[in-house]
Write an enzyme that holds these catalytic residues in place. Structure first.
Site, mmCIF file in Angstrom:
data_model
loop_
_atom_site.group_PDB
_atom_site.id
_atom_site.type_symbol
_atom_site.label_atom_id
_atom_site.label_comp_id
_atom_site.label_asym_id
_atom_site.label_seq_id
_atom_site.Cartn_x
_atom_site.Cartn_y
_atom_site.Cartn_z
ATOM 1 N N LEU A 108 36.474 41.481 28.115
ATOM 2 C CA LEU A 108 36.359 40.290 27.134
ATOM 3 C C LEU A 108 34.811 40.123 27.224
ATOM 4 C CD1 LEU A 108 39.138 38.775 29.080
ATOM 5 C CD2 LEU A 108 39.140 39.298 26.783
ATOM 6 N N HIS A 138 41.248 43.489 40.815
ATOM 7 C CA HIS A 138 40.558 44.632 40.933
ATOM 8 C C HIS A 138 40.688 45.537 41.899
ATOM 9 C CE1 HIS A 138 37.794 47.765 39.287
ATOM 10 N NE2 HIS A 138 36.964 47.676 40.430
#
Ligand SMILES: Nc1nc2c(c(=O)[nH]1)N[C@@H](CN(C=O)c1ccc(C(=O)N[C@@H](CCC(=O)O)C(=O)O)cc1)CN2
Ligand SMILES: NCC(=O)N[C@@H]1O[C@H](COP(=O)([O-])[O-])[C@@H](O)[C@H]1O
Length: 238
Positions: A108, A138
């Site tokens: 993003l 993550h």
């Protein structure tokens, strides 16, 4: 008379099977994630099974789909930044208290980050009253294996003796990929010479806990909720 706790709303962004989305769906309005509702699931992949999980939830969760390449093809002259702004528009309209990236496989840019933080106001859209926090799951520990295929890369590095610890984290999302402040970090045991599949199974189970814990932690920063005894009794089927 105790005030009814204010509901917390989250938007979840996905690209794949949505097992972490499922963990959030299952935790909604339980003591693990009290007075919290997923307002929207947005996917950048039409075939993402996470969209099915959202539709099958009870009650069903609204879904949206927006992928970069089809967006660029349908809007000649538009850029990746325009796409990121459109993602932000979809998100901000839900007026969420938190955005969770749960296997969202798109970096993003400022087109998104500046809108959800309130630095940029989209034409025709109200700015969010306060910056909307964004967190990302993550499958690696802070400072290593940024980016994609982190599970395999970390696993192989461990098997080669290059790292001694592997695990998962949820971190705040900033422009620099996977470099935001960690919110929850969880080491996951790995065995020498074990198959990748057995490590992956152990790691995903850790993810499903960590994503709920991190979501609760960030939501409580803005809208703390004291879980009532009555809520606990009902939640436990008392
Ligand atoms: N500004 C940020 N965006 C995103 C972050 C972040 O920390 N800051 N985290 C990622 C999630 N992620 C790893 O955790 C990650 C996902 C995807 C990529 C990537 O290189 N994507 C490519 C496309 C790859 C594909 O489509 O298979 C791309 O965006 O061009 C890197 C890291 C989410 N976004
Ligand atoms: N760089 C981001 C990244 O690799 N995210 C990973 O995508 C998977 C999504 O699984 P799911 O679709 O079953 O939730 C998870 O393993 C998550 O850690």
């Amino acid at each position: 008379m105790a005030q009814n706790p204010v509901e917390r709303r989250i938007v979840v962004l996905i690209s794949g099977s949505g097992s972490n989305l499922q963990a959030l769906i299952d935790a909604q309005n339980t003591p693990r994630l009290p007075h919290t509702r997923i307002a929207l699931v947005l996917s950048n992949r039409k075939a993402a099974y996470g969209l099915t999980r959202a539709a099958n939830a009870s009650p069903p969760i609204r879904t949206a789909y927006l992928a970069l390449q089809p967006f660029l093809k349908a809007n000649p002259g538009k850029t990746r930044e325009d796409y990121d702004r459109e993602v932000a528009r979809i998100v901000v309209r839900e007026q969420p208290d938190l955005v969770v990236l749960a296997g969202w496989m798109h970096v993003l840019g400022e087109g998104f980050l500046d809108v959800v933080s309130g630095h940029t106001v989209l034409q025709g859209e109200p700015a969010p009253p306060t910056p909307i926090p964004v967190i990302n799951l993550h499958p690696a520990l802070p400072g290593a294996f940024d980016g994609t295929h982190a599970i395999e890369r970390a696993f192989e590095a461990y098997q080669r003796g290059e790292v001694e610890r592997v695990g998962v984290m949820v971190h705040r999302v900033i422009k620099e990929v996977d470099r935001g402040e960690p919110v929850v970090v969880r080491e996951v045991p790995c065995e020498k010479r074990e198959p990748l599949e057995s490590f992956e199974e152990r790691l995903h189970k850790a993810e499903w806990e960590v994503i709920v814990e991190a979501t609760r932690r960030v939501l409580d920063e803005a809208k703390p909720v004291r879980v009532s005894v009555e809520f606990l009794r009902v939640a436990r089927g008392g």
